[in-house]
Motif scaffolding. Structure first.
Motif, PDB file in Angstrom:
ATOM      1  N   MET A   1       9.905  13.197  15.273  1.00  0.00           N
ATOM      2  CA  MET A   1      10.550  11.848  15.583  1.00  0.00           C
ATOM      3  C   MET A   1      12.277  11.497  15.114  1.00  0.00           C
ATOM      4  O   MET A   1      13.158  10.564  15.509  1.00  0.00           O
ATOM      5  CB  MET A   1       9.662  10.995  14.040  1.00  0.00           C
ATOM      6  N   ASP A   3      14.697  12.932  16.136  1.00  0.00           N
ATOM      7  CA  ASP A   3      15.574  12.863  17.910  1.00  0.00           C
ATOM      8  C   ASP A   3      15.170  12.306  18.454  1.00  0.00           C
ATOM      9  O   ASP A   3      15.514  11.448  19.447  1.00  0.00           O
ATOM     10  CB  ASP A   3      15.301  14.226  18.077  1.00  0.00           C
ATOM     11  N   ARG A   4      14.227  10.660  18.443  1.00  0.00           N
ATOM     12  CA  ARG A   4      13.175  10.024  18.936  1.00  0.00           C
ATOM     13  C   ARG A   4      13.905   8.427  18.563  1.00  0.00           C
ATOM     14  O   ARG A   4      13.500   8.475  17.433  1.00  0.00           O
ATOM     15  CB  ARG A   4      12.276  10.469  18.865  1.00  0.00           C
ATOM     16  N   ASP A  41       8.588   1.229  23.820  1.00  0.00           N
ATOM     17  CA  ASP A  41       7.280   1.268  22.434  1.00  0.00           C
ATOM     18  C   ASP A  41       6.932   0.078  21.534  1.00  0.00           C
ATOM     19  O   ASP A  41       6.333  -0.176  21.324  1.00  0.00           O
ATOM     20  CB  ASP A  41       8.781   1.965  21.423  1.00  0.00           C
ATOM     21  N   ARG A 223      17.601   4.532  14.686  1.00  0.00           N
ATOM     22  CA  ARG A 223      16.837   5.012  15.756  1.00  0.00           C
ATOM     23  C   ARG A 223      16.008   4.219  16.019  1.00  0.00           C
ATOM     24  O   ARG A 223      15.105   4.822  16.797  1.00  0.00           O
ATOM     25  CB  ARG A 223      15.971   5.580  14.817  1.00  0.00           C
ATOM     26  N   ARG A 249      19.953   9.856  27.841  1.00  0.00           N
ATOM     27  CA  ARG A 249      19.105  10.911  29.260  1.00  0.00           C
ATOM     28  C   ARG A 249      20.286  11.701  29.668  1.00  0.00           C
ATOM     29  O   ARG A 249      20.316  12.743  29.953  1.00  0.00           O
ATOM     30  CB  ARG A 249      17.988  10.225  30.258  1.00  0.00           C
ATOM     31  N   LYS A 252      22.529  14.119  27.242  1.00  0.00           N
ATOM     32  CA  LYS A 252      21.824  14.701  26.028  1.00  0.00           C
ATOM     33  C   LYS A 252      22.551  15.625  25.180  1.00  0.00           C
ATOM     34  O   LYS A 252      22.421  15.630  24.194  1.00  0.00           O
ATOM     35  CB  LYS A 252      20.316  15.146  26.311  1.00  0.00           C
ATOM     36  N   SER A 258      16.371  11.449  22.143  1.00  0.00           N
ATOM     37  CA  SER A 258      15.600  11.471  23.447  1.00  0.00           C
ATOM     38  C   SER A 258      14.328   9.617  23.445  1.00  0.00           C
ATOM     39  O   SER A 258      15.251   9.349  21.934  1.00  0.00           O
ATOM     40  CB  SER A 258      14.546  12.434  24.332  1.00  0.00           C
ATOM     41  N   THR A 259      13.874   9.374  24.332  1.00  0.00           N
ATOM     42  CA  THR A 259      13.449   8.293  24.525  1.00  0.00           C
ATOM     43  C   THR A 259      12.202   8.410  24.705  1.00  0.00           C
ATOM     44  O   THR A 259      12.075   9.077  25.766  1.00  0.00           O
ATOM     45  CB  THR A 259      14.474   6.771  25.154  1.00  0.00           C
ATOM     46  N   GLY A 260      11.258   7.582  24.435  1.00  0.00           N
ATOM     47  CA  GLY A 260       9.575   8.163  25.756  1.00  0.00           C
ATOM     48  C   GLY A 260       9.727   6.872  26.859  1.00  0.00           C
ATOM     49  O   GLY A 260       8.506   6.963  26.834  1.00  0.00           O
TER      50      GLY A 260
END
Ligand code: MN
Length: 507
Positions: A1, A3-4, A41, A223, A249, A252, A258-260
């Protein structure tokens, strides 16, 4: 999490706050569903206490959207928090977002409150909201101009009271990346309980730095990023979702984060938001502009043909721009049409598909090649026909340097046919006057713009207009191979929006 990066979209709240960007409830739901598909999110769906319309929209979105958190914005007062909770309580993951100004400029001149009062109210209101949901976000408004020691104090207090996300807004778009990054870094170093909350940023684009500031904050440990599709929003707008997501992205190697987000839905989301808000995307806009993946220079073209990465840092397909060269025409069948729609990200039910196919066939009769942009325009027009009180049946003009004249035929609220004619200073003016004679709603035309959807002499023209009535702006769009017809459609579209709002209010 760790890194997200959490993507918090505020297109429906801050984006809709942009001058002239008013959306109706169906349009808001449609955008929310698209944001869910994009795998955002958190969706900030509105500001429930600000108006009954906003409340209803947030409530409906909370019921319909299940895979994203739904956030309702709230002032730091008990009534606003109750109202926000009322609107979002049906959500799968409800979030309350409380904001209160913390800069001296705002406290002294706007709120007329002391630092102690601000601190106490913040703490109390977060504590109140925690009784409803454990997902609480707090924003000290105008944080970029807030005394840094006071900012640390307020963040510590609200986290202590139960805030799980602390958002640092550059409300007025004043920050500079390096300085902003230091401010974020300072928060991590000086707020003792900061590990208990997610640090978020909300950047405005007044100096064109919203995306740069957001990325710098992320680099320093934030974050969550608050952003909007196409960067729309108050004044110069907010940080653009697509730019932040694609920067993280594409680079990177640099951010290691990263993202979702499902990036393949970026382009269709951008189109939908542009279409429904009436805010056109500038051609050179990063990621989603018409020219973003077009190479003009001969050397560049040669390189891209040999190997795309010579001059392309991103694959257009990754953002959902299809590279298909298949052109539809009047011999294309329903199946091919449906398939192309799916490729473009549109999934229509049988009824809408039948209507869109009919419109496609009519267009293909007038135009030899029907491109993807034409198809998007056809689908967009189907969406415009949702709540038509009056419908355009026919328009006929005669123009020149004599007396421009227009005759129009409409179907009325009860399906009756109505016709009238008028003179004007030009053909569009004459058409609008003839429509006004039938519909009879006072309004002022404030904006009129024509552009072509595709290239060529048989291209479709798209007209965007804005009308104002009782201080509210309504946007209308229409497309046709004849620009006078497109103008009439756009005007009918804006009038129908105005009329449907008036009707809902009367209920
Ligand atoms: Mn804002």
């Amino acid at each position: 999490m760790k890194d997200r990066v959490i993507v918090f979209d505020t297109t429906l709240r801050d984006g809709e706050q942009a001058a002239g960007g008013t959306l109706n409830i169906q349009e808001k739901l449609e955008i929310a569903r698209q944001l869910e598909k994009l795998k955002v999110d958190v969706i900030e769906a509105g500001f429930p206490i600000s108006s009954p319309g906003d409340f209803d929209a947030v409530k409906l979105i909370s019921k319909e959207v299940r895979n994203s958190s739904i956030c309702g914005l709230s002032h730091a007062n008990p009534q606003a928090i109750d109202r926000a909770w009322e609107a979002i309580k049906g959500a799968a993951q409800p979030r309350i977002h409380i904001f209160l100004s913390s800069s001296d400029i705002h406290m002294l001149h706007q709120l007329k409150k002391s630092r102690e009062e601000i601190l106490q109210t913040s703490r109390e209101m977060v504590a109140k909201a925690v009784k409803y949901t454990t997902d609480i976000e707090f924003s000290p408004m105008d944080a970029s101009r807030t005394n840094i020691e006071f900012l640390y104090q307020i963040l510590e207090a609200v986290i202590d009271a139960g805030a799980t996300t602390v958002n640092i807004p550059d409300t007025v778009g004043y920050a500079i990346p390096q300085e902003w990054g230091k401010r974020i870094e300072g928060i991590f170093k000086n707020v003792p309980n900061i590990e208990k909350a997610v640090v978020s940023v909300h950047c405005h684009n007044d100096l064109g730095l919203a995306v740069a500031n957001s990325l710098e904050a992320v680099r320093r440990g934030a974050r969550q990023v608050e952003c909007t599709i196409n960067g729309i929003g108050e004044r110069a707008g907010n940080a653009s979702l697509e730019e932040i997501v694609m920067a993280i992205r594409t680079r990177k190697d640099f951010y290691k984060l990263s993202t979702g987000i499902d990036t393949t839905h970026i382009y269709s989301t951008s189109r939908l938001v542009s279409e429904l808000t009436g805010f056109m995307v500038q051609p050179n806009k990063a990621i989603v502009g018409a020219n973003a993946f077009r190479h003009q220079s001969g050397i560049h073209q040669d390189g891209v043909i040999k190997l795309p990465i010579t001059y392309e840092i991103m694959d257009p397909r990754d953002v959902g721009i299809t590279a298909s060269s298949l052109v539809l025409g009047k011999l294309s069948g329903r199946h091919a049409f449906k398939e192309r729609l799916a490729e473009l990200g549109y999934h229509l039910d049988e009824q809408d598909l039948a209507k869109a196919f009919q419109a496609f066939k009519e267009l293909a009769d007038k135009k030899k090649e029907v491109t993807d942009k034409d198809i998007e325009s056809v689908v967009a027009q189907q969406k415009r026909t949702v709540s038509e009180v009056y419908r355009l049946l026919m328009v006929q003009v005669s123009c020149g340097n004599g007396m421009p004249t227009a005759a129009v035929r409409l179907s009325g609220p009860d399906g009756e046919t109505l016709a009238d004619a008028a003179l004007g200073t030009g053909p569009v003016d004459a058409v609008y006057k003839a429509i006004n004679r039938i519909v009879g709603v006072s309004n002022k035309l404030t904006e009129f713009a024509v552009k072509s959807v595709t290239e060529g002499i048989d291209a479709q023209g798209e007209v965007l207009i804005r009308i104002e009535s009782d201080g509210v702006t309504y946007t209308g769009r229409g497309a046709d191979t004849d620009i006078i017809v497109a103008s009439a459609k756009a005007y009918m579209n804006a009038l129908n929006r105005l009329l449907s709002v008036n009707r809902t209010n009367k209920k």
